[in-house]
Design a protein around this motif. Structure first.
Motif, short mmCIF file in Angstrom:
data_model
loop_
_atom_site.label_atom_id
_atom_site.label_comp_id
_atom_site.label_asym_id
_atom_site.label_seq_id
_atom_site.Cartn_x
_atom_site.Cartn_y
_atom_site.Cartn_z
N SER A 1 0.84 -1.19 0.00
CA SER A 1 0.00 0.00 0.00
C SER A 1 0.88 1.24 0.00
O SER A 1 2.08 1.17 0.31
N PRO A 2 0.32 2.42 -0.33
CA PRO A 2 1.15 3.63 -0.41
C PRO A 2 1.90 3.97 0.87
O PRO A 2 2.97 4.58 0.82
N GLY B 1 8.14 8.06 0.50
CA GLY B 1 7.95 6.67 0.09
C GLY B 1 9.06 5.75 0.53
O GLY B 1 8.83 4.56 0.73
N LEU B 2 10.27 6.28 0.67
CA LEU B 2 11.41 5.47 1.12
C LEU B 2 11.73 5.84 2.55
O LEU B 2 12.17 6.97 2.82
N ASP B 3 11.52 4.91 3.49
CA ASP B 3 11.79 5.19 4.89
C ASP B 3 13.25 4.88 5.23
O ASP B 3 14.03 4.44 4.38
N MET C 1 6.08 3.50 -8.97
CA MET C 1 6.96 4.12 -7.99
C MET C 1 6.58 3.70 -6.58
O MET C 1 5.42 3.37 -6.32
N VAL C 2 7.56 3.72 -5.69
CA VAL C 2 7.23 3.43 -4.30
C VAL C 2 6.30 4.53 -3.80
O VAL C 2 6.40 5.69 -4.19
N GLY C 3 5.34 4.12 -2.97
CA GLY C 3 4.36 5.07 -2.47
C GLY C 3 3.30 5.45 -3.48
O GLY C 3 2.49 6.35 -3.22
N GLY C 4 3.28 4.80 -4.63
CA GLY C 4 2.27 5.14 -5.65
C GLY C 4 2.45 6.51 -6.26
O GLY C 4 1.51 7.08 -6.83
#
Length: 391
Positions: free
Chosen positions: A50-51, A88-90, A344-347
């Protein structure tokens, strides 16, 4: 074959794609300027995420793109905002990215510098019960600095959302950065990221006034010039960057992060020039490297002739809201064949409109940025069909 591209007015316009790419050779590291490309991450398109879930990264494609940049003589600036830090990238994902990319850099002899921040304090935890303190901010920075130094990469001390929210004034910035610079094993790059890239960084260095903020920033550097390799300025204000560049201590580089004015800033003037650490060099990598090689020969006019025509694309990708420039960067990587999908990560692939993406394609194609123009055309046509454009 003609493409019909949507425009901002709601209509369609005919466009004839280019048939031949810009011919850029791979080569040795650049000589007259130190140039880093901040690099994006490639999402895993098959992950059931999920986002707001941790980023699912396609590591093979992500590292392959870094090898592409190194092959053209560029350095890689890793785990920066271009890699969707804070979007999106932790931190756990960034730490893994740093370790993997640093190991890859060692294997191929590539130059790499990695972002150090405090995002573990704010990732997916808007309702923290305990307030963030300066001590907690220092500890978070220290944790990330240790990961980067242990990987063998150079550290880039990034601006901290937590520090911007917690600091009571310039003295708090001087204390936190002084603490970190004293313990850094090697000279670092200091990164001043403006609020156009991240609204949470408004008033960084203790003031929303650029001149006052610059004075504090220079005080940090002046107190520890032996621990500062350079500064990256991402304010989209060429006047401010040139003024700061002329006031830096001897031996401290200025790395432009100005994705609007980079040709003139890199070319420089009679009093100096900027090196580069740019997100826009992700899609422009081969062409940018070729331009700097021309500059290496002393041909400033030839350098500008190659790089000036790229500015309209850069300004388009980084138009407001600027923080969503990553969508265009990843979109162009897909069209160029560096990844098999536009996910993309996080949509975040949904953060720009179809007219925006269509214009990005047109500008990039005109520059010859796509190694296989036919592939780029086919992928653009596929995207158009998903939005209902059938002609």
């Amino acid at each position: 074959m003609t493409l019909h591209l949507p425009d901002a007015a709601g209509g369609l316009r005919a466009y004839e794609p280019r048939t031949e790419p810009f011919a850029a050779a791979t080569g040795a590291p650049l000589a007259s300027r130190t140039v880093f490309s901040a690099a994006h991450v490639v999402a895993d398109p098959f992950a059931d995420a999920s986002p707001d879930a941790p980023a699912a990264v396609d590591w093979d494609a992500t590292l392959a793109f870094r090898r592409h940049l190194w092959s053209h003589g560029l350095g890689v600036a890793e785990a920066m905002d271009t890699a969707q830090r804070g979007m999106g990238l932790d931190w756990p994902g960034a730490a893994e990215l740093i370790r993997r990319s640093a190991a890859e850099a060692k294997a191929v002899g590539g130059r790499i510098a990695c972002g150090v921040g405090t995002d573990q304090l704010t990732d997916r935890d808007p309702g923290r019960s305990a307030p963030v303190t300066l001590a907690g901010i220092r500890a978070a920075y220290e944790e990330q600095l240790a990961v980067v130094e242990e990987s063998g990469a150079q550290a880039i001390l990034m601006a901290s959302r937590a520090l911007a929210a917690t600091a009571q004034g310039p003295d708090d910035y001087l204390e936190v950065y002084g603490h970190l610079l004293r313990q850094a094993a090697e000279p670092v790059i200091l990164h001043w990221l403006g609020p156009m890239f991240d609204p949470a960084l408004e008033g960084y260095w203790g003031s929303a006034d650029l001149d006052r903020a610059t004075a504090v920033f220079l005080d940090v550097i002046a107190a520890h010039p032996d621990k500062v390799d350079g500064v990256k300025i991402s304010l989209l204000d060429a006047r401010c960057e040139v003024d700061l560049r002329r006031r830096l201590p001897n031996g401290v580089r200025c790395y432009t992060g100005d994705d609007f004015h980079y040709p003139e800033l890199i070319a420089g003037d009679e009093q100096g020039f900027s090196h580069a650490l740019l997100g826009v060099f992700d899609p422009l990598g081969p062409l940018a490297a070729e331009a700097v090689r021309v500059l290496d020969t002393g041909d400033a006019a030839g350098f500008r002739a190659l790089l000036d025509p790229t500015v309209p694309l850069a300004r388009h990708l980084f138009e407001a809201p600027t923080r969503f420039y990553k969508t265009g960067v990843v979109f162009l990587a897909w069209l160029a064949g560096h990844q098999s999908h536009f996910t993309m990560v996080g949509g975040l692939q949904s953060a720009r409109s179809l007219p925006h993406l269509a214009r990005a394609y047109e500008l990039a194609d005109t520059l010859g940025l796509f190694p296989d123009p036919k592939l780029a055309e086919e992928r653009m046509r596929t995207l158009l069909s998903l939005y209902g454009v059938t002609s």
